[in-house]
Design an enzyme around this catalytic site. Structure first.
Site, mmCIF file in Angstrom:
data_model
loop_
_atom_site.group_PDB
_atom_site.id
_atom_site.type_symbol
_atom_site.label_atom_id
_atom_site.label_comp_id
_atom_site.label_asym_id
_atom_site.label_seq_id
_atom_site.Cartn_x
_atom_site.Cartn_y
_atom_site.Cartn_z
ATOM 1 N N ARG A 16 -2.296 -2.999 -10.095
ATOM 2 C CA ARG A 16 -2.664 -4.390 -9.874
ATOM 3 C C ARG A 16 -2.682 -4.726 -8.384
ATOM 4 N NH1 ARG A 16 -1.436 -9.113 -7.305
ATOM 5 N NH2 ARG A 16 0.790 -8.724 -7.629
ATOM 6 N N CYS A 243 -3.395 -8.449 -0.205
ATOM 7 C CA CYS A 243 -3.721 -9.697 -0.896
ATOM 8 C C CYS A 243 -5.079 -10.201 -0.432
ATOM 9 C CB CYS A 243 -2.644 -10.748 -0.611
ATOM 10 S SG CYS A 243 -3.007 -12.366 -1.310
ATOM 11 N N ASN A 252 1.109 -2.144 0.934
ATOM 12 C CA ASN A 252 2.314 -2.093 0.112
ATOM 13 C C ASN A 252 3.105 -0.851 0.495
ATOM 14 O OD1 ASN A 252 2.456 -4.218 -2.009
ATOM 15 N ND2 ASN A 252 0.414 -3.466 -2.508
#
Length: 307
Positions: A16, A243, A252
């Site tokens: 995700r 994002c 990340n």
């Protein structure tokens, strides 16, 4: 080291949060193979998709189709991101999720861009969804995004984060997540924010950390969080992620890098580093680029004996 728990849990977010900002389309079959590889590597808690507007986040347009085909594994716990009650209803209808991940932004500017909500509106939305999820037997976690810095407002007052955490503790989700969404935090700040939140809410909620490595501080921040008593962390294989609504919010922290850190520190973490490395390299090939994670390039230590 004082304050560090004996076991660590990684929440894998690559399907995700890792893929949502990719410019190259990633088809459902590839996502399913990624999830299967993560399960094979020992990852058990996986954020698989988000139920958001596909026009804004097209990589997640296949949320329902993906959930229909998720691997059946007795120990897997699948989670999905929802930003409003409409998204929650979609997630619930999928019938395959064990957990929903909710978001409250620590700045109104970011909240308006990310999900069209102020802090106050976000708290009202999470309250309703947490109640519904509890009634439906679905676990819930709430992330305070941009808790350590906002791309539009700059520094975030710790007191604001503490106030949001207190409001969330009163809603009683199953977990509270502090997120360095744009990768600006440093260890001293991480220690201070966690301590301030704990002072206000005590142990009312289990806490986990979400750190981006945009400025190469994620691993240091995780050590600081470990020392502050946090033992749950989001991570993304290969270090993919970002994002869509945060400028330059890349990176990340890589699952394999965090796993190496924890295992070398003697903390219990049941994942297979070699399989994580293999998955990071495989994902890089599928995305057509080198991924930012370090361990998949350097290899583990001590090196495995030849043959």
């Amino acid at each position: 080291m004082n304050g560090i728990a004996g076991a660590v849990e990684l929440i894998e977010v690559s399907p995700r949060d890792g893929l949502q900002n990719e410019s190259v389309p990633v088809d459902t079959t590839t996502k399913l193979e990624l999830i299967a590889r993560l399960l094979d590597a020992g990852q058990r808690r996986i954020e698989v998709t988000s139920f958001v507007n596909p026009n804004k986040v097209p990589q997640m347009a296949d949320a329902e189709a993906l959930c229909e085909r998720l691997p059946h594994h007795p120990d897997a716990r699948y989670a999905g991101l929802v930003l409003n009650q409409r998204g929650y209803r979609r997630a619930r209808a999928s019938g395959r999720l064990h957990e929903v991940c909710l978001v409250v932004c620590a700045s109104d500017s970011f909240g308006q861009r990310n999900q069209g909500q102020t802090i106050e509106q976000g708290l009202a939305e999470t309250a309703a969804i947490v109640r519904a999820a509890r009634a439906d037997g679905i676990a819930s976690s709430v992330t305070i995004t941009v808790a350590f810095g906002c791309p539009f407002e700059g520094e975030i007052d710790t007191a604001r984060v503490v106030g949001i955490a207190q409001a969330l503790a009163e809603q009683q989700p199953d977990e509270l997540v502090l997120a360095d969404t744009i990768g600006v935090a440093v260890p001293s700040q991480v220690s201070a924010v966690i301590a301030a939140v704990r002072e206000r809410i005590g142990n009312a909620l289990p806490m986990r950390g979400h750190f981006h490595n945009t400025r190469n501080t994620a691993i240091a921040n995780i050590v600081a969080a470990l020392q502050a008593g946090v033992s749950r962390f989001d991570a993304s294989v290969g270090g993919v992620g970002g994002c869509p609504f945060a400028p330059a919010a890349t990176g990340n922290v890589a699952s394999e890098d965090v796993a190496y850190l924890c295992q070398r520190m003697g903390l219990a973490l049941s994942v297979d580093l070699e399989r994580l490395n293999d998955t990071a390299r495989w994902l890089g090939e599928r995305l057509g680029r080198s991924l930012p994670g370090m361990l998949s390039r350097a290899g583990g230590f001590p090196p495995r004996a030849a043959g």
